[in-house]
Scaffold this active site. Structure first.
Site, PDB file in Angstrom:
ATOM      1  CE  LYS A 128      -4.430   0.988   0.178  1.00 38.52           C
ATOM      2  NZ  LYS A 128      -5.509   0.186  -0.438  1.00 38.52           N
TER       3      LYS A 128
HETATM    4  P1  NAD Z   1     -13.043   7.383  -2.829  1.00 40.03           P
HETATM    5  O1  NAD Z   1     -12.082   8.440  -2.417  1.00 40.03           O
HETATM    6  O2  NAD Z   1     -13.401   7.221  -4.261  1.00 40.03           O
HETATM    7  O3  NAD Z   1     -14.415   7.538  -2.002  1.00 40.03           O
HETATM    8  C1  NAD Z   1     -14.458   7.642  -0.614  1.00 40.03           C
HETATM    9  C2  NAD Z   1     -15.881   8.075  -0.234  1.00 40.03           C
HETATM   10  O4  NAD Z   1     -16.010   8.037   1.183  1.00 40.03           O
HETATM   11  C3  NAD Z   1     -16.214   9.490  -0.651  1.00 40.03           C
HETATM   12  O5  NAD Z   1     -17.590   9.546  -1.019  1.00 40.03           O
HETATM   13  C4  NAD Z   1     -15.992  10.290   0.633  1.00 40.03           C
HETATM   14  O6  NAD Z   1     -16.750  11.494   0.660  1.00 40.03           O
HETATM   15  C5  NAD Z   1     -16.510   9.284   1.628  1.00 40.03           C
HETATM   16  N1  NAD Z   1     -16.059   9.478   3.002  1.00 40.03           N
HETATM   17  C6  NAD Z   1     -14.828   9.746   3.458  1.00 40.03           C
HETATM   18  N2  NAD Z   1     -14.832   9.824   4.790  1.00 40.03           N
HETATM   19  C7  NAD Z   1     -16.097   9.564   5.193  1.00 40.03           C
HETATM   20  C8  NAD Z   1     -16.742   9.480   6.419  1.00 40.03           C
HETATM   21  N3  NAD Z   1     -16.054   9.668   7.558  1.00 40.03           N
HETATM   22  N4  NAD Z   1     -18.066   9.178   6.457  1.00 40.03           N
HETATM   23  C9  NAD Z   1     -18.764   8.974   5.329  1.00 40.03           C
HETATM   24  N5  NAD Z   1     -18.195   9.029   4.105  1.00 40.03           N
HETATM   25  C10 NAD Z   1     -16.893   9.335   4.045  1.00 40.03           C
HETATM   26  O7  NAD Z   1     -12.426   6.029  -2.251  1.00 40.03           O
HETATM   27  P2  NAD Z   1     -12.800   4.540  -2.679  1.00 40.03           P
HETATM   28  O8  NAD Z   1     -11.819   4.088  -3.692  1.00 40.03           O
HETATM   29  O9  NAD Z   1     -14.266   4.438  -2.938  1.00 40.03           O
HETATM   30  O10 NAD Z   1     -12.421   3.760  -1.335  1.00 40.03           O
HETATM   31  C11 NAD Z   1     -13.342   3.626  -0.261  1.00 40.03           C
HETATM   32  C12 NAD Z   1     -12.876   2.478   0.621  1.00 40.03           C
HETATM   33  O11 NAD Z   1     -12.849   1.279  -0.154  1.00 40.03           O
HETATM   34  C13 NAD Z   1     -11.468   2.616   1.200  1.00 40.03           C
HETATM   35  O12 NAD Z   1     -11.426   1.976   2.456  1.00 40.03           O
HETATM   36  C14 NAD Z   1     -10.609   1.850   0.220  1.00 40.03           C
HETATM   37  O13 NAD Z   1      -9.391   1.412   0.774  1.00 40.03           O
HETATM   38  C15 NAD Z   1     -11.561   0.682  -0.072  1.00 40.03           C
HETATM   39  N6  NAD Z   1     -11.272  -0.038  -1.316  1.00 40.03           N
HETATM   40  C16 NAD Z   1     -11.250   0.609  -2.507  1.00 40.03           C
HETATM   41  C17 NAD Z   1     -11.015  -0.124  -3.662  1.00 40.03           C
HETATM   42  C18 NAD Z   1     -11.040   0.514  -5.031  1.00 40.03           C
HETATM   43  O14 NAD Z   1     -10.956  -0.240  -6.024  1.00 40.03           O
HETATM   44  N7  NAD Z   1     -11.182   1.812  -5.151  1.00 40.03           N
HETATM   45  C19 NAD Z   1     -10.771  -1.516  -3.585  1.00 40.03           C
HETATM   46  C20 NAD Z   1     -10.818  -2.139  -2.348  1.00 40.03           C
HETATM   47  C21 NAD Z   1     -11.080  -1.392  -1.220  1.00 40.03           C
END
Ligand code: NAD
Length: 438
Positions: A128
């Site tokens: 990461k």
């Molecule tokens: P992103 O930045 O695209 O979206 C994050 C979202 O969460 C946004 O809508 C933001 O406003 C919201 N957010 C942030 N803090 C918040 C809070 N305290 N309460 C409510 N909403 C909140 O990120 P993403 O890629 O969607 O990732 C989200 C999660 O999924 C992370 O934990 C990431 O590690 C995990 N993840 C992502 C992927 C991927 O392919 N993008 C894969 C596996 C896991």
């Protein structure tokens, strides 16, 4: 370049202030990750040496990133890349841009990537990266300079056979394009396999942008079925409306589920009759937030987690379900779209209340599965059809769901404990077969 999601880097004048979503009582992601490993290592009968080897990252790099701001001033940022384990193949893991990024958080996320890749049987270790910055405070040009400088600082430890990055919180396919270009310039030729989650026109895979969300929904459907709940007509609440949460909401709604609440970092909205997710997407594109969506009521952000729904999908950040709120959770199923949304203490409370938790290393693995497909396509210079990508994604997600459930039933474990033990045992097997050098 076509971005499949609204850019995270252009603040809208109508965007409300960030709220803290029920974070009181949260523990550190690294403590949670280490405790999960300790439990698995004890159950598998590992000695202290083996446990310590699995607990410690293989490599860590902290880099200083001097940035020339648009106004001519200089700012110095800090970035990290952690490779937790490479026994099963090259390190693989996302790159996060968030003001909350710390080395310990990156260590936890890297460890979870190791288990996720092993559980889904993709031939990678876990890694990461992150830079402590709020992307909304920087122009596109500044983000490009930060990304390129970070990439050149970590050049000694990355490569298509060494460590492959992908989007995470605060980064997107444009970020991956900059990394790919910077790395390729250093090599003197184009190297598409250095990142996944690239734009399609640069060798990205069909189906990658929505893969994590599709995987979340495959697991959500399987979990609902396992409790005898029909997907059609079930109710869901989703925390986070970014790359993962937004498409998860869309796919669930397309399956006939009633998505009654969603939130982002600016607030939460609720509509008992179900939100029109497609119209909500247009609202978010226009305003940058779910807040203010016409046909919905405002909801306290923390209250979303405690709604009486069939399915809760935390798809935002770590530690949001903790000792302080776990007993108030009324959802029957939690499918972890985010990494590490549930603390160790909360896990025990949820288990005692009979809440079924589909753990992150299983539930959100769709992204790394299709990242693997993208890397295979890049290495072969051959593009697969979307339907092949999606069929193979579903097959792997459901096979892992079945394996985890079988192990959990056979040993009377939670799904998280079962998934972690299976994954840790696979990593250890690879380590044992390779032997300890010298
Ligand atoms: P992103 O930045 O695209 O979206 C994050 C979202 O969460 C946004 O809508 C933001 O406003 C919201 N957010 C942030 N803090 C918040 C809070 N305290 N309460 C409510 N909403 C909140 O990120 P993403 O890629 O969607 O990732 C989200 C999660 O999924 C992370 O934990 C990431 O590690 C995990 N993840 C992502 C992927 C991927 O392919 N993008 C894969 C596996 C896991």
């Amino acid at each position: 370049m076509t971005l499949t999601q609204p850019s995270l880097t252009q603040p809208s004048p109508t965007q409300p202030a960030v709220v803290q979503t029920g974070l009181t009582g949260r523990t550190s992601a690294l403590d949670d990750a280490q405790a999960q490993l300790a439990e698995a290592a004890a159950a598998l009968g590992y000695d202290e040496g083996l446990h310590t080897m699995l607990a410690k990252p293989r490599r860590e790099l902290t880099v200083t990133i001097p940035l020339r701001r648009d106004d001519g001033s200089m700012q110095v940022l800090t970035g990290y890349r952690v490779q937790h384990n490479i026994s099963r193949g090259p390190a693989k893991g996302g790159l996060r841009y968030s003001p909350d990024v710390t080395l310990d958080e990156v260590r936890a996320l890297a460890m979870w990537m190791t288990w996720k890749c092993a559980l889904l049987d993709v031939p990678y270790g876990g890694a990461k990266g992150g830079i402590a910055l709020d992307p909304r405070q920087y122009s596109i040009g500044e983000l490009e300079r930060v990304t390129r400088r970070y990439t050149s600082e970590i050049l000694p430890i990355i490569g298509p056979q060494q460590d492959i990055q992908a989007p995470d919180i605060g980064t997107d396919e444009r970020t991956m394009a900059w990394i790919m270009d910077t790395y390729s310039v250093s090599q003197g030729h184009t190297v598409p396999g250095i990142v996944t989650g690239k734009p399609l026109s640069l060798g990205g895979s069909l189906g990658r942008a929505s893969a994590t969300s599709r995987g979340v929904v495959h697991i959500a459907k399987a979990a609902l079925h396992s409790l005898g709940i029909r997907v059609d007509g079930s109710t869901a609440a989703i925390q986070g409306f970014g790359k993962v949460g937004r498409d998860a909401a869309r796919f669930l709604a397309d399956e006939g589920a009633r998505v009654v609440a969603v939130s982002d970092q600016y607030g939460a909205i609720h509509r008992a009759a179900g939100l029109d997710i497609h119209a909500l997407g247009a609202h978010v594109d226009a305003t940058g937030s779910v807040v203010g969506f016409g046909s919905a009521d405002e909801l306290e952000a923390a209250d979303l987690l405690e709604l009486d729904v069939d399915l809760l999908v935390p798809a935002a950040v770590e530690g949001v379900i903790h000792e302080g709120n776990a007993a108030s959770i009324r959802a029957r199923i939690i499918v972890e779209g985010a990494n590490g949304p549930t603390s160790r203490a909360a896990d025990a409370i949820l288990a005692s209340h009979g809440v079924l938790v589909a753990p992150d290393i299983l539930a959100n693995a769709g992204g790394v599965i299709v990242s693997y497909f993208e890397w295979v396509q890049a290495n072969q210079s051959y593009r697969w059809q979307a339907r092949d990508v999606e069929a193979r994604l579903e097959e792997r997600m459901l096979a892992a769901w079945a394996a985890v459930n079988e192990h959990a039933r056979a040993h009377e474990l939670t799904l998280r404990a079962a998934a972690t033990r299976l994954a840790v045992a696979r990593v250890t097997e690879a380590h044992r077969l390779r032997g300890l050098y010298p």
